[in-house]
Scaffold this motif. Sequence first.
Motif, PDB file in Angstrom:
ATOM      1  N   GLU A 199      74.406  37.294  97.722  1.00 48.58           N
ATOM      2  CA  GLU A 199      75.364  36.261  98.134  1.00 48.58           C
ATOM      3  C   GLU A 199      76.540  36.196  97.173  1.00 48.58           C
ATOM      4  OE1 GLU A 199      75.449  34.557 100.949  1.00 48.58           O
ATOM      5  OE2 GLU A 199      73.695  35.718 101.572  1.00 48.58           O
ATOM      6  N   LYS A 202      78.902  39.086  97.898  1.00 47.57           N
ATOM      7  CA  LYS A 202      79.720  38.871  99.097  1.00 47.57           C
ATOM      8  C   LYS A 202      80.982  38.093  98.746  1.00 47.57           C
ATOM      9  CE  LYS A 202      77.596  37.454 102.824  1.00 47.57           C
ATOM     10  NZ  LYS A 202      76.631  36.702 103.667  1.00 47.57           N
ATOM     11  N   ALA A 203      80.864  37.188  97.787  1.00 48.59           N
ATOM     12  CA  ALA A 203      82.035  36.420  97.347  1.00 48.59           C
ATOM     13  C   ALA A 203      82.974  37.278  96.500  1.00 48.59           C
ATOM     14  CB  ALA A 203      81.588  35.190  96.559  1.00 48.59           C
ATOM     15  N   TYR A 205      83.318  40.613  96.802  1.00 49.83           N
ATOM     16  CA  TYR A 205      83.917  41.637  97.659  1.00 49.83           C
ATOM     17  C   TYR A 205      84.093  41.086  99.084  1.00 49.83           C
ATOM     18  CZ  TYR A 205      82.423  44.703  93.842  1.00 49.83           C
ATOM     19  OH  TYR A 205      82.232  45.280  92.609  1.00 49.83           O
ATOM     20  N   PRO A 206      84.950  40.062  99.252  1.00 50.75           N
ATOM     21  CA  PRO A 206      85.072  39.415 100.574  1.00 50.75           C
ATOM     22  C   PRO A 206      85.674  40.320 101.638  1.00 50.75           C
ATOM     23  CG  PRO A 206      86.798  38.649  99.081  1.00 50.75           C
ATOM     24  CD  PRO A 206      85.858  39.474  98.264  1.00 50.75           C
ATOM     25  N   GLU A 207      86.420  41.365 101.222  1.00 46.11           N
ATOM     26  CA  GLU A 207      87.081  42.236 102.186  1.00 46.11           C
ATOM     27  C   GLU A 207      86.134  43.270 102.773  1.00 46.11           C
ATOM     28  OE1 GLU A 207      87.050  44.351  98.319  1.00 46.11           O
ATOM     29  OE2 GLU A 207      87.402  42.282  98.982  1.00 46.11           O
ATOM     30  N   GLN A 208      84.925  43.360 102.226  1.00 50.09           N
ATOM     31  CA  GLN A 208      83.969  44.357 102.693  1.00 50.09           C
ATOM     32  C   GLN A 208      82.841  43.707 103.498  1.00 50.09           C
ATOM     33  OE1 GLN A 208      82.580  47.286  99.873  1.00 50.09           O
ATOM     34  NE2 GLN A 208      84.253  46.859  98.466  1.00 50.09           N
ATOM     35  N   GLU A 209      82.297  44.483 104.420  1.00 51.52           N
ATOM     36  CA  GLU A 209      81.107  44.048 105.150  1.00 51.52           C
ATOM     37  C   GLU A 209      79.894  44.651 104.445  1.00 51.52           C
ATOM     38  OE1 GLU A 209      81.293  44.905 109.275  1.00 51.52           O
ATOM     39  OE2 GLU A 209      83.150  43.768 109.617  1.00 51.52           O
TER      40      GLU A 209
END
Length: 304
Positions: A199, A202-203, A205-209
């Motif tokens: 989690e 994800k914060a 690297y917000p531009e990646q899925e």
Amino acid sequence: MSTTKDANTTTTKTKEQIEQEVIADSVITADASKSLPQPKGEESIKMKESLEDKKADANLGSGAKDQEVFFVKDSNGETKEIGKEITNHKTTLYFKGCKDGVFSISARVTKIMIEACQRCTFNFKGRIFTNTIEAWKTVDCKINILNDQVKTLQVDMTSRMSITYDTRDSLHSIIWSGVNDMKLYFSDETDFEHHTGFEQMKAVYPEQELSFTVDQFTTRIIKGVLTTEQIIRLANGYPSTEREASEFDANEELNKKRAEEFIRKRLAENGISLGTIGMKKPEAGRNDACPCGSGKKYKKCCSK
């Protein structure tokens, strides 16, 4: 409704009853006399252990046949010191399915593997010859590394893991994937806590899925700061990070420039000047010294 007659009786059946009989007739019932006997008791236990050993061999890798493995399986609520019982330092110590235990490991072993353990504490103070610990599918486990014997800690598919190193110098690399809530501590820094996990990434690297099961990350100390970065694969397949790849490219370009400057300087000392065909000319004033190193003014050298 349908009526069925024979010589002695007359039976009245509904449509649903007839359909059920047809379905029942089409079902093949297994002949118990032809079935293989199912293992029971001790035989069943041995078969289960054999299957577990084969799965363990797969996890150990291609060299498993040459390794001695010391298993600690399905331990529940035990406090155990593992030391003198392991006499061969080429042994892999394998914890599997343990719950609510405290294990202190002082034995000299080749490698440590921890699979599917819950609410366990592992204290490592003995030598590990490959400097490697692998842990996966664990929940609420604590790993305390009390020496400088672990260079790589690999953690996969894990929830709520706590890792404590004795000092910062003992932390070399944690490689992880599919981890929820991992906390890092140092014994000599009582107020320090580093919190990371999927989690948190994800914060970052917000531009990646990001994929929970595929993407890997590494946690290390970079220039004195505990840092978690995403692992990428270079064109040659070598694992790296964006930061390392960028630094490598920058250093490579700088080294090329330095090499060129060195060669030009040596040639200039012998009265030889290299041209700049195909090369981007550095910005320089007309009356400045020519960047090629000839000693002439730029307007009388490479600007022509």
